[in-house]
Design a protein around this motif. Structure first.
Motif, short mmCIF file in Angstrom:
data_model
loop_
_atom_site.label_atom_id
_atom_site.label_comp_id
_atom_site.label_asym_id
_atom_site.label_seq_id
_atom_site.Cartn_x
_atom_site.Cartn_y
_atom_site.Cartn_z
N HIS A 29 0.82 -1.20 0.00
CA HIS A 29 0.00 0.00 0.00
C HIS A 29 0.86 1.25 0.00
N TRP A 30 0.22 2.39 -0.24
CA TRP A 30 0.88 3.69 -0.26
C TRP A 30 0.71 4.36 1.09
N ALA A 31 1.78 4.96 1.63
CA ALA A 31 1.71 5.57 2.95
C ALA A 31 2.18 7.02 2.90
N LEU A 32 1.39 7.90 3.50
CA LEU A 32 1.79 9.29 3.71
C LEU A 32 2.13 9.45 5.19
N VAL A 33 3.37 9.88 5.48
CA VAL A 33 3.85 9.99 6.86
C VAL A 33 3.74 11.43 7.33
N GLN A 34 2.99 11.64 8.41
CA GLN A 34 2.83 12.97 9.01
C GLN A 34 2.86 12.83 10.54
N PRO A 35 4.05 12.78 11.17
CA PRO A 35 4.12 12.63 12.62
C PRO A 35 3.38 13.75 13.33
N LEU A 36 2.76 13.42 14.44
CA LEU A 36 2.03 14.38 15.25
C LEU A 36 2.70 14.55 16.61
N ALA A 37 2.25 15.54 17.34
CA ALA A 37 2.71 15.73 18.71
C ALA A 37 1.58 16.34 19.52
N ASP A 38 1.67 16.21 20.84
CA ASP A 38 0.58 16.64 21.72
C ASP A 38 0.97 17.79 22.63
N GLY A 39 2.05 18.47 22.28
CA GLY A 39 2.54 19.54 23.14
C GLY A 39 3.71 19.11 23.99
N GLY A 40 3.99 17.80 24.01
CA GLY A 40 5.12 17.28 24.76
C GLY A 40 6.31 17.02 23.87
N GLU A 41 7.11 16.05 24.28
CA GLU A 41 8.32 15.70 23.54
C GLU A 41 7.99 15.39 22.08
N GLY A 42 8.75 15.96 21.16
CA GLY A 42 8.52 15.75 19.74
C GLY A 42 7.72 16.84 19.07
N THR A 43 7.16 17.77 19.84
CA THR A 43 6.36 18.84 19.26
C THR A 43 7.20 19.70 18.31
N LEU A 44 8.40 20.05 18.73
CA LEU A 44 9.26 20.89 17.90
C LEU A 44 9.55 20.22 16.56
N ASP A 45 9.90 18.94 16.58
CA ASP A 45 10.20 18.22 15.34
C ASP A 45 8.98 18.14 14.44
N ALA A 46 7.80 17.93 15.04
CA ALA A 46 6.58 17.83 14.25
C ALA A 46 6.28 19.16 13.56
N LEU B 248 8.56 21.56 12.82
CA LEU B 248 9.61 21.85 11.84
C LEU B 248 9.50 20.96 10.60
N ALA B 249 8.85 19.81 10.71
CA ALA B 249 8.65 18.95 9.54
C ALA B 249 7.79 19.64 8.49
N ARG B 250 7.06 20.68 8.93
CA ARG B 250 6.18 21.41 8.02
C ARG B 250 6.75 22.79 7.67
N GLY B 251 8.00 23.04 8.05
CA GLY B 251 8.63 24.31 7.70
C GLY B 251 9.05 25.07 8.93
N GLY B 252 9.79 26.14 8.71
CA GLY B 252 10.30 26.94 9.81
C GLY B 252 11.78 26.74 10.00
N GLU B 253 12.36 27.56 10.86
CA GLU B 253 13.80 27.55 11.12
C GLU B 253 14.08 27.09 12.53
N ARG B 254 14.95 26.08 12.66
CA ARG B 254 15.34 25.62 14.00
C ARG B 254 16.40 26.55 14.57
N ARG B 255 16.17 26.99 15.79
CA ARG B 255 17.14 27.79 16.52
C ARG B 255 17.57 27.00 17.76
N ALA B 256 18.67 27.41 18.37
CA ALA B 256 19.18 26.68 19.54
C ALA B 256 19.66 27.66 20.59
N ALA B 257 19.62 27.23 21.84
CA ALA B 257 20.12 28.02 22.96
C ALA B 257 20.62 27.08 24.04
N ARG B 258 21.61 27.53 24.77
CA ARG B 258 22.09 26.77 25.92
C ARG B 258 21.40 27.34 27.15
N VAL B 259 20.66 26.48 27.84
CA VAL B 259 19.79 26.96 28.93
C VAL B 259 19.94 26.07 30.15
#
Length: 207
Positions: free
Chosen positions: A32-49, A51-62
């Motif tokens: 079968h054919w699969a379209l992959v679209q990971p989701l997140a619920d506000g917890g771990e993985g939200t940032l990656d989800a 950014l998978a749809r666009g945007g710029e990753r920034r970083a900071a040491r905190v």
């Protein structure tokens, strides 16, 4: 058959992207054919989800959840929208195994991420508040943004252990439209509160 594969993370086991690819592999193996679209619920993985749809990753040491320092990411999206994932700075994954010290855990690093986003010109803020190791009511994050907390005795409160004495907050002004992203509706306290429901996984005891 066309299959949409969109899981959220499997906490402590697989990220949303890893789970999605594993499921999609099975779908494709079955022809079968699969379209992959990971989701997140506000917890771990939200940032990656996000950014998978666009945007710029920034970083900071905190500041990490127990002090020290960690490298944490956040996202800057078109329209001066910033996305901060609390788990990046103050998350359970950074707290180590049980037993954990819930009273000592701080959200200060999350506030530092928010400050970095504000300094970068963000005009709207989305904060994913899931997956944290903290129970300080955001006190640490607000302290990182300039707030000071005082008890009825005039003493300054700097951590979660002093929340029950809180009487006054000074030095805080806010000018960003802010949205909290989460998949639950828990007040801080009470039988269905975040402290009682989520406290044990962060090292909280009945006492």
């Amino acid at each position: 058959m066309r299959v949409l594969v969109c899981p959220a993370p499997f906490k402590g086991v697989l990220t949303a992207a890893q789970a999605a690819e594993a499921l999609a592999e099975g779908v494709r193996a079955a022809g079968h054919w699969a379209l992959v679209q990971p989701l997140a619920d506000g917890g771990e993985g939200t940032l990656d989800a996000v950014l998978a749809r666009g945007g710029e990753r920034r970083a900071a040491r905190v500041c990490g959840p127990y002090g020290g320092s960690v490298d944490a990411g956040w996202a800057l999206l078109p329209g001066a929208v910033a996305v901060v994932e609390m788990a990046q700075a103050s998350g359970l994954a950074l707290a180590g195994p049980l037993p954990r010290d819930l009273a000592a855990a701080t959200s200060y690093g999350t506030g530092q991420l928010v400050a970095a986003a504000r300094e970068a010109g963000a005009r709207k803020l989305i904060v994913g508040i899931g997956g944290s190791a903290t129970n300080d009511g955001g006190l640490g994050a607000l302290r990182a943004l300039g707030a000071r907390f005082w008890g009825a005795d005039g003493g300054e409160i700097t951590g979660a252990e002093g929340l029950e004495r809180l009487e006054r907050i000074d030095g805080f002004a806010w000018d960003l439209e802010t949205i909290a992203a989460c998949d639950v509706d828990n007040p801080l306290t009470g039988p269905a509160g975040a402290t009682r429901v989520f406290g044990p996984q962060k090292g909280g005891t009945p006492a």
